[in-house]
Design a protein around this motif. Structure first.
Motif, mmCIF file in Angstrom:
data_model
loop_
_atom_site.group_PDB
_atom_site.id
_atom_site.type_symbol
_atom_site.label_atom_id
_atom_site.label_comp_id
_atom_site.label_asym_id
_atom_site.label_seq_id
_atom_site.Cartn_x
_atom_site.Cartn_y
_atom_site.Cartn_z
ATOM 1 N N HIS A 1 -0.418 53.608 54.524
ATOM 2 C CA HIS A 1 -0.112 52.365 54.808
ATOM 3 C C HIS A 1 -0.005 52.127 56.101
ATOM 4 O O HIS A 1 0.182 53.152 57.039
ATOM 5 C CB HIS A 1 0.964 52.193 53.942
ATOM 6 N N THR A 2 0.201 50.962 56.746
ATOM 7 C CA THR A 2 0.461 50.761 58.069
ATOM 8 C C THR A 2 1.828 49.931 58.101
ATOM 9 O O THR A 2 2.285 49.450 57.148
ATOM 10 C CB THR A 2 -0.911 49.878 58.837
ATOM 11 N N ASP A 3 2.088 49.555 59.406
ATOM 12 C CA ASP A 3 3.247 48.490 59.612
ATOM 13 C C ASP A 3 3.106 46.934 59.174
ATOM 14 O O ASP A 3 3.835 46.186 59.307
ATOM 15 C CB ASP A 3 3.816 48.678 61.023
ATOM 16 N N GLN A 4 1.682 46.946 58.865
ATOM 17 C CA GLN A 4 1.280 45.457 58.255
ATOM 18 C C GLN A 4 1.595 45.557 56.706
ATOM 19 O O GLN A 4 1.289 44.616 56.116
ATOM 20 C CB GLN A 4 -0.129 45.245 58.473
ATOM 21 N N PRO B 1 -3.482 44.541 55.295
ATOM 22 C CA PRO B 1 -4.816 44.603 55.879
ATOM 23 C C PRO B 1 -5.119 45.633 56.727
ATOM 24 O O PRO B 1 -6.128 45.592 57.281
ATOM 25 C CB PRO B 1 -4.666 43.180 56.492
ATOM 26 N N GLY B 2 -4.004 46.377 57.029
ATOM 27 C CA GLY B 2 -4.312 47.410 57.975
ATOM 28 C C GLY B 2 -4.823 48.692 57.325
ATOM 29 O O GLY B 2 -5.627 49.615 57.890
#
Lengths: 132, 372
Positions: B314-317, B341-342
């Motif tokens: 995962h990302t921070d988005q 979406p990242g």
């Protein structure tokens, strides 16, 4: 005593390194410190700041008065091949176009590395950088 | 303070900082190779009854007369106790027969898939606990003064939610085979698990090919943030605080930390993203009721942890929409939509249920080192 001190410092450094924040998101995101060996225009040392916005890798080489924003940048997961392009200027103000190509190694580690080559219209050499 | 004592202090601090790395909790396949089946007959020398994994040290006499001390690794004390076992189930001097996969690194360690006390021919330390028995006739959903379902305890006896019907994540309809830790039966199935972006699929494959050995939840005792808190075997406890319009979710596994879900109608404003000073493993959660379902929207996660078993990136988005409902007294239905979406090309959803464990507090379980 010297051996004890050496061991102690090594353990402390290892401990700090391992306890530092991991970065489990996009593998290129973060600050990278390294060398582009034989770069007579911008020096041997390089600092890379890389980010990922969900669509593109963005970033900066050597942030400061002589910084170079990244142009095209890519990461190919098949083999984890990194390609970064940037354009700077030499002392005379002439354009220097850089291409860095390398392989992302030790992907699972916070201090993963990029190893490869750099080239420009002014020279070429080996490139190494590790994530801080 | 002498140079020697400084050195010793540094050595101690370094060792302490290294301790999370040595924390031995892990997915079984990360440490043990199912292709290296091993059978041992030996005499117990010690039972190390500690989390995260219990170890039974056993002397094994080889054909040439040499004696090797093996560590037979078992589940946590929490899971073993729930199954009726204790530190004194085996004692030094007992003869045992062990069957299971040996350590990948060639050390004298084996996962105790089957441990039999040879004197009684009785299998011991196997996990048989399946949770509390659910009444045949469903009990009605407990409700608060406002008529909304209570997600926590409705009486002084307390209780918590555990025994999730799934401990892994994949998009609805994927039907991909993986074990309880999220390790795929076939890495080739990886693209079906979620709508990955290319880099995220590559990273997910990499983690799978390394048998989830790099899980920061186990290596560095990182929190079971985001969805993972509802996948741990040690459960979660909801503490509703209607006077302050918020719900605390206490986490049974990991580091005994908690998450706050605001229910006062606030928006996602202010600092909604974690940073080094304020690492948001649980994000920032706001909620509202839609009928009998609590809908929780959470953003602001950092990137320092795995948000689910199995190592999906995962990302921070990352943002989550979680839907909590209690169709009857003993069932918590958890549904989640992942929008990042990242890392993913589209939002995707999944869900599972947890069982009510009434009259008990969350079990005590800390991420800790028991290899020293």
């Amino acid at each position: 005593m010297k051996r004890l001190m050496t061991t102690a410092v090594a353990m402390l450094a290892l401990g700090v390194l391992l306890s530092s924040g991991a970065q489990e998101g996009h593998p290129l995101k973060g600050s990278w410190l390294g060398e582009w060996e034989g770069n007579s225009v911008h020096g041997d040392n390089i600092l890379l700041i890389l980010d990922w916005d969900g669509k593109a890798i963005t970033g900066m080489i050597n942030p400061g008065t002589d910084n170079m924003p990244l142009g095209r940048a890519s990461l190919e997961p098949n083999g984890w091949v990194v390609r970064l392009e940037a354009e700077g200027k030499d002392k005379d103000g002439s354009a220097v176009r850089y291409v860095i190509e390398g392989k992302l190694e030790n992907l699972e580690l916070p201090n993963r590395s990029i190893n490869g080559t750099w080239s420009s219209n002014k020279g070429r050499g080996t490139f190494t950088a590790s994530r801080q | 303070m002498t140079a020697r004592s400084v050195a010793r202090w540094c050595l101690g601090l370094g060792a302490a900082l290294c301790a999370p790395l040595a924390a031995a909790h892990h997915a079984v396949a990360a440490k043990f190779d199912d292709a290296k089946r091993t059978q041992l007959t030996g005499i117990v020398t010690n039972v190390d009854w500690r989390n995260p994994h219990v170890h039974v040290f056993t002397n094994v006499t080889r054909a040439d007369g040499t004696v090797e001390n093996w560590a037979v690794e078992l589940e946590s004390t929490v899971l073993l106790k729930r199954s009726g076992w204790g530190a004194d189930t085996l004692r030094p001097g007992d003869a045992i027969l062990v069957d299971g996969p040996a350590a990948r690194d060639g050390s004298r360690q084996v996962w105790g898939e089957s441990v039999v006390a040879t004197a009684t021919n009785r299998q011991v330390y196997n996990v048989t606990d399946t949770g509390p028995t659910v009444p045949l006739a469903p009990r009605p959903t407990p409700r608060g003064a406002d008529g909304k379902p209570l997600l926590g305890s409705s009486d002084d006896a307390g209780g918590y939610w555990a025994y999730p019907t799934s401990t892994v994540m994949m998009q609805a309809g994927a039907n991909v085979q993986m074990n309880k830790d999220g390790l795929l039966a076939r890495v080739a199935d990886a693209p079906r698990v979620a709508p990955f972006q290319p880099w995220a699929l590559g990273l997910y494959r990499h983690r799978q090919e390394r048998h989830l050995a790099d899980d920061p939840g186990f290596l560095n005792c990182k929190n079971p943030g985001a969805v993972r808190q509802f996948q741990t075997p040690y459960g979660v406890q909801f503490v509703e605080d209607p006077a302050r319009d918020r719900i605390f979710v206490l986490i049974g596994g990991g580091n005994r930390n908690y998450r706050i879900i605001y229910s006062d109608g606030r928006e996602q404003t202010g600092q909604v993203q974690g940073d080094d000073d304020n690492p948001l493993y649980y994000g920032r959660a706001v909620s509202h009721w839609e009928g009998d379902t609590l809908v929780v929207r959470t953003t602001g996660f950092n990137e320092d942890f795995w948000f689910t078993n199995g190592g999906l990136p995962h990302t921070d988005q990352l943002s989550l929409v979680e839907r909590f409902s209690r169709p009857d007294y003993d069932t918590l239905r958890y549904e989640v939509t992942v929008d990042d979406p990242g890392a993913y090309t589209a939002p995707w959803s999944t869900g599972w249920e947890l069982k009510w464990v009434g009259g008990e507090e969350l079990p005590v379980y800390f991420c800790q080192d028991n290899r020293s």
